[in-house]
Design a protein around this motif. Structure first.
Motif, mmCIF file in Angstrom:
data_model
loop_
_atom_site.group_PDB
_atom_site.id
_atom_site.type_symbol
_atom_site.label_atom_id
_atom_site.label_comp_id
_atom_site.label_asym_id
_atom_site.label_seq_id
_atom_site.Cartn_x
_atom_site.Cartn_y
_atom_site.Cartn_z
ATOM 1 N N GLU A 1 -8.601 -11.156 25.508
ATOM 2 C CA GLU A 1 -9.088 -11.173 24.234
ATOM 3 C C GLU A 1 -8.920 -9.683 23.696
ATOM 4 O O GLU A 1 -8.399 -9.695 22.535
ATOM 5 C CB GLU A 1 -10.658 -11.156 24.257
ATOM 6 C CG GLU A 1 -10.907 -12.548 24.666
ATOM 7 C CD GLU A 1 -12.512 -12.739 24.806
ATOM 8 O OE1 GLU A 1 -13.351 -11.657 24.864
ATOM 9 O OE2 GLU A 1 -13.107 -13.800 25.203
ATOM 10 N N ARG A 31 -6.542 -9.217 20.171
ATOM 11 C CA ARG A 31 -7.277 -8.305 19.080
ATOM 12 C C ARG A 31 -6.434 -7.077 18.721
ATOM 13 O O ARG A 31 -6.049 -6.740 17.438
ATOM 14 C CB ARG A 31 -8.719 -7.812 19.448
ATOM 15 C CG ARG A 31 -9.329 -7.218 18.183
ATOM 16 C CD ARG A 31 -10.767 -6.745 18.698
ATOM 17 N NE ARG A 31 -11.230 -5.940 19.565
ATOM 18 C CZ ARG A 31 -11.690 -6.211 20.841
ATOM 19 N NH1 ARG A 31 -11.946 -7.348 21.325
ATOM 20 N NH2 ARG A 31 -11.794 -5.446 21.595
ATOM 21 N N ARG A 47 -3.154 -8.078 16.895
ATOM 22 C CA ARG A 47 -3.292 -8.548 15.515
ATOM 23 C C ARG A 47 -3.769 -7.424 14.377
ATOM 24 O O ARG A 47 -3.227 -7.278 13.467
ATOM 25 C CB ARG A 47 -4.447 -9.753 15.547
ATOM 26 C CG ARG A 47 -3.861 -11.142 16.142
ATOM 27 C CD ARG A 47 -4.954 -12.061 15.702
ATOM 28 N NE ARG A 47 -4.354 -13.573 16.255
ATOM 29 C CZ ARG A 47 -4.692 -14.046 17.556
ATOM 30 N NH1 ARG A 47 -5.788 -13.685 18.187
ATOM 31 N NH2 ARG A 47 -4.228 -15.199 17.921
ATOM 32 N N GLN A 48 -4.496 -6.387 15.007
ATOM 33 C CA GLN A 48 -4.994 -5.217 14.299
ATOM 34 C C GLN A 48 -3.769 -4.601 13.946
ATOM 35 O O GLN A 48 -3.761 -3.872 12.848
ATOM 36 C CB GLN A 48 -5.935 -4.550 14.961
ATOM 37 C CG GLN A 48 -7.267 -5.062 15.057
ATOM 38 C CD GLN A 48 -8.122 -4.289 16.015
ATOM 39 O OE1 GLN A 48 -7.876 -3.354 16.566
ATOM 40 N NE2 GLN A 48 -9.590 -4.366 15.808
#
Length: 362
Positions: free
Chosen positions: A208, A212, A215-216
């Motif tokens: 996860e 994250r 994508r950030q």
């Protein structure tokens, strides 16, 4: 899911028997034990009648608790072949020795059936508690053990529910973040993730966090994740081969643990893929193999020995609280140790100097 472990069907305690019989809990314990204790025949009769009336039927674990402390602790790991566990067991054993306990060891080899058998065997041997570092146990099954009166502390793993048992872990979230951000800082745009089995909560967290952070940073994730079948080294090679075989293979890979990372390195060697020139690799755990000259794996230090020591102290504190005149157990605690990224050669960094005490760069 049916019960895999024995549980009490009726929550009758020694204190209940003692109250009904008009004797102390210690006298009931002596009655139930196998020692050569003198108890007057009239007293024995009252205790036996109370046990019959209350239907007090201690299982193997409960019999161990009422007889005496065995001064033994069970330690259950997922695989004796995983280099992480010897370091953790060393930490556990150090604390047990300091505090007058001995260790009973069991390895489940990733099998939920064998795990249940190992735990049941430890219960029958009347261990005072168990440190669980295995990975197949689920929330409901841990709850069964607790309901049976067994003290349990999880080491290097935890449950989605944090109110069941104590757990000592590293900060998986921050460790994974450090690993992925480090690869991004090296300039990589296509970063893959060789994930561990997703029924294991820490591996789920690491995946996860990978998604994250990527994508950030505005970087792609689709097609860049491969999930290993197990946590073992041999599962790392086929999962890495899947990433390398993509139409646009990653130039860097964050691997869920070091055993899988060693398998990933083997897959690269078999295909003539150079590390770190063609693909950079960062692992998680900092097992002893990681610092060897021919490996030099960049990895997140999971502080295995410290986790073992912390878990052992926590378990013994809980056991001893139980024995202090019916003392109340400690509140459930999740203890999280900070992580650190150890920079070595597989990411393209110059290896850090070795620790003067251990000789390794950790």
């Amino acid at each position: 899911m049916g019960n895999r472990f024995p549980t009490e069907t009726k929550r009758v305690t020694i204190a209940d028997v003692a109250a009904l019989a008009g004797v102390s809990k210690g006298t009931v314990s002596k009655f139930l034990g196998d020692g050569d204790y003198y108890i007057a025949e009239a007293t024995r009769g009252r205790i036996a009648a109370a046990i019959a009336e209350l239907d007090f039927q201690p299982n193997a674990l409960a019999r161990g608790l009422v007889r005496r402390r065995s001064q033994t602790v069970g330690v259950v790991v997922a695989s004796v072949l995983n280099p992480l566990y010897p370091e953790m067991i060393t930490g556990i054993d150090e604390v047990l020795g300091e505090r007058g306990y001995t260790l009973i060891f069991g390895s489940t080899e990733g099998s939920s059936v064998k795990e249940a058998d190992v735990i049941r065997s430890m219960q029958q041997r009347q261990v005072d508690g168990i440190v669980m570092a295995s990975v197949t146990l689920q929330d409901a099954e841990v709850s069964q053990l607790v309901d049976a009166g067994l003290d349990v502390v999880l080491a290097s793993r935890h449950m989605r529910r944090s109110d069941l048992v104590d757990a000592v872990i590293v900060d998986n979230e921050d460790g994974a973040r450090q690993a992925v951000e480090h690869l991004i800082a090296h300039g990589h745009k296509r970063i893959g993730h060789l994930a561990g089995p997703q029924n294991v909560y820490p591996f789920e967290i690491r995946r996860e966090v990978f998604e994250r952070v990527m994508r950030q940073a505005g970087l792609p994730v689709n097609g860049l994740i491969s999930v290993a079948e197990s946590t073992r080294q041999e599962s790392g090679a086929p999962a890495m081969a899947e990433l390398l075989g993509a139409d646009e293979p990653p130039t860097a890979v964050f691997v869920a643990n070091d055993s899988l990372a060693i398998g990933a390195i083997e897959a690269c060697a078999a295909r003539g893929v150079r590390i770190p020139d063609d693909v950079a690799i960062v692992g998680f755990d900092n097992i002893w193999v990681a610092h060897l000259h021919g490996v030099q794996l960049t990895t997140v230090d999971s502080r295995a020995r410290e986790i073992g020591r912390n878990a052992a102290h926590r378990l013994l504190d809980r056991i001893e609280a139980r024995w202090n005149d019916g003392g109340h157990p400690h509140p459930v605690e999740l203890r999280m140790l900070p992580t650190r990224l150890v920079r070595r050669g597989t990411c393209g960094c110059t290896p850090e100097p070795p620790d003067p005490l251990t000789g390794s760069s950790n």
